[in-house]
Scaffold this motif. Structure first.
Motif, PDB file in Angstrom:
ATOM      1  N   TYR A  73      -1.239  -3.529   2.982  1.00  0.00           N
ATOM      2  CA  TYR A  73      -0.087  -3.195   3.835  1.00  0.00           C
ATOM      3  C   TYR A  73      -0.190  -3.933   5.170  1.00  0.00           C
ATOM      4  O   TYR A  73       0.809  -4.477   5.664  1.00  0.00           O
ATOM      5  CB  TYR A  73      -0.029  -1.693   4.055  1.00  0.00           C
ATOM      6  N   ALA A  93       0.702  -7.480   4.670  1.00  0.00           N
ATOM      7  CA  ALA A  93       2.154  -7.615   4.468  1.00  0.00           C
ATOM      8  C   ALA A  93       2.890  -7.471   5.797  1.00  0.00           C
ATOM      9  O   ALA A  93       3.859  -8.199   6.069  1.00  0.00           O
ATOM     10  CB  ALA A  93       2.640  -6.568   3.474  1.00  0.00           C
ATOM     11  N   TYR A 115       2.528 -10.611   7.788  1.00  0.00           N
ATOM     12  CA  TYR A 115       3.368 -11.658   7.186  1.00  0.00           C
ATOM     13  C   TYR A 115       4.830 -11.443   7.580  1.00  0.00           C
ATOM     14  O   TYR A 115       5.536 -12.389   7.943  1.00  0.00           O
ATOM     15  CB  TYR A 115       3.213 -11.644   5.659  1.00  0.00           C
ATOM     16  N   LEU A 134       9.705 -10.143   3.301  1.00  0.00           N
ATOM     17  CA  LEU A 134       8.584 -10.034   2.361  1.00  0.00           C
ATOM     18  C   LEU A 134       8.874 -10.832   1.099  1.00  0.00           C
ATOM     19  O   LEU A 134       8.446 -10.476   0.001  1.00  0.00           O
ATOM     20  CB  LEU A 134       8.322  -8.563   2.011  1.00  0.00           C
ATOM     21  N   LEU A 193      -1.799 -11.771  -1.205  1.00  0.00           N
ATOM     22  CA  LEU A 193      -0.672 -10.927  -0.812  1.00  0.00           C
ATOM     23  C   LEU A 193       0.434 -10.921  -1.867  1.00  0.00           C
ATOM     24  O   LEU A 193       1.008  -9.864  -2.172  1.00  0.00           O
ATOM     25  CB  LEU A 193      -0.116 -11.403   0.532  1.00  0.00           C
ATOM     26  N   LEU A 211       1.756  -7.447  -3.643  1.00  0.00           N
ATOM     27  CA  LEU A 211       3.141  -6.962  -3.598  1.00  0.00           C
ATOM     28  C   LEU A 211       3.701  -6.773  -5.001  1.00  0.00           C
ATOM     29  O   LEU A 211       4.442  -5.815  -5.260  1.00  0.00           O
ATOM     30  CB  LEU A 211       4.002  -7.949  -2.804  1.00  0.00           C
TER      31      LEU A 211
END
Length: 311
Positions: free
Chosen positions: A22, A25, A28, A35, A48, A52
């Motif tokens: 998390y 993410a 990012y 995302l 990552l 996801l």
């Protein structure tokens, strides 16, 4: 003791991994504003894109807590599972292109343990990219970003031709010469020399864009003997055959649009708007048995309708 071991060794480890994913993410998203992460993307040594994808699977299976789902949605998470699967295969397509220099993959081709060749074949079929116009356009753009010529049928030639042309350019870039690329010279299993000889010999078969691309790398039509009057009847028969093929393809397209399928009964007869008819089952059987004698344009026309035995 067992309960404590499970808590510390499994549950706490899982929580730590989720927290790390998390946080990665979130960083990012703060940098990129979304995302929309490629499946194969690694962010600071953390996978990552794969993480996801795992979260989307958990959400789809109903095993994700509402708290975690809410936290991801606040970051702009898209739960579309169809796009998730597409993203994973797109990563395999990128890996294949990095090796082969083209997305004109044979059906048996694989990359990242995924059947990328069959996947690409399916995408080239009618509605292969989906029926939603927005999604279709987005997916087409993603594929074109990897290889602008990912769907050769739209350009008027086959996947097989595109793959051989890529092989020819690769051999030339590696220091080869046209004179040295003779039958038997291969690239990734394809006999580029034999294909090259056929292009020069049958120069009139490729369409103008194919001829332009061939000319760009130095390919020229092979010298032909002087034409004689005796060939007039042969040309007339060829023209007649071409007209019959055009009528057959017209009838086939009409049938597929109406029936929403490509399987045609052997004895089916399709009536055309001008009052003529085509024995469609016989037409298809004849084209399949003589596919090695069809022109590139004819092969492309059949492939465009979903008959990929032409490749």
């Amino acid at each position: 003791m067992i309960a404590k071991w499970i808590k510390f060794q499994i549950l706490d480890t899982e929580r730590q991994d989720w927290t790390r994913g998390y946080d990665t993410a979130r960083r990012y998203f703060d940098r990129e504003g979304s995302l929309d992460v490629p499946y194969e993307h690694i962010e600071n040594a953390y996978p990552l894109g794969r993480w996801l994808s795992d979260q989307r699977r958990a959400f789809r299976a109903g095993t994700m807590s509402s708290t975690r789902a809410d936290e991801l949605e606040e970051l702009g998470m898209v739960w579309d599972t169809a796009d998730t699967a597409f993203a994973e295969n797109l990563a395999a397509a990128r890996a294949y292109y990095a090796q082969a220099g083209t997305l004109a993959a044979p059906r048996h081709a694989t990359a990242l343990d995924k059947p990328v060749g069959q996947w690409l074949t399916n995408l080239r079929r009618p509605n292969g990219l989906g029926k939603d116009p927005e999604r279709t356009a987005r997916r087409a753009e993603q594929l074109a970003a990897i290889d602008p010529d990912w769907n050769p049928g739209q350009l008027g030639w086959t996947v097989d031709w595109q793959r051989h042309y890529t092989g020819l350019t690769a051999l030339l870039e590696a220091g080869g010469t046209l004179d040295g690329i003779t039958p038997g010279v291969t690239y990734r299993g394809d006999d580029i020399g034999r294909w090259l000889a056929r292009q020069a010999r049958d120069w009139t078969r490729p369409n103008p864009e194919q001829q332009r691309r061939l000319g760009k790398v130095g390919v020229k039509p092979a010298a032909r003997p002087q034409k004689t009057a005796a060939r007039t009847n042969t040309k007339a028969r060829a023209a007649k055959g071409s007209d019959a093929f055009t009528r057959g393809v017209t009838a086939l397209a009409q049938y597929i649009q109406r029936e929403k399928k490509t399987v045609v009964g052997r004895h089916h007869v399709e009536e055309l708007p001008d009052g003529t008819s085509v024995r469609l089952g016989v037409f298809l059987s004849n084209q399949k048995s003589r596919r090695d004698r069809l022109t590139e344009q004819q092969l492309a026309a059949l492939a465009e309708l979903g008959y990929h035995w032409t490749q």
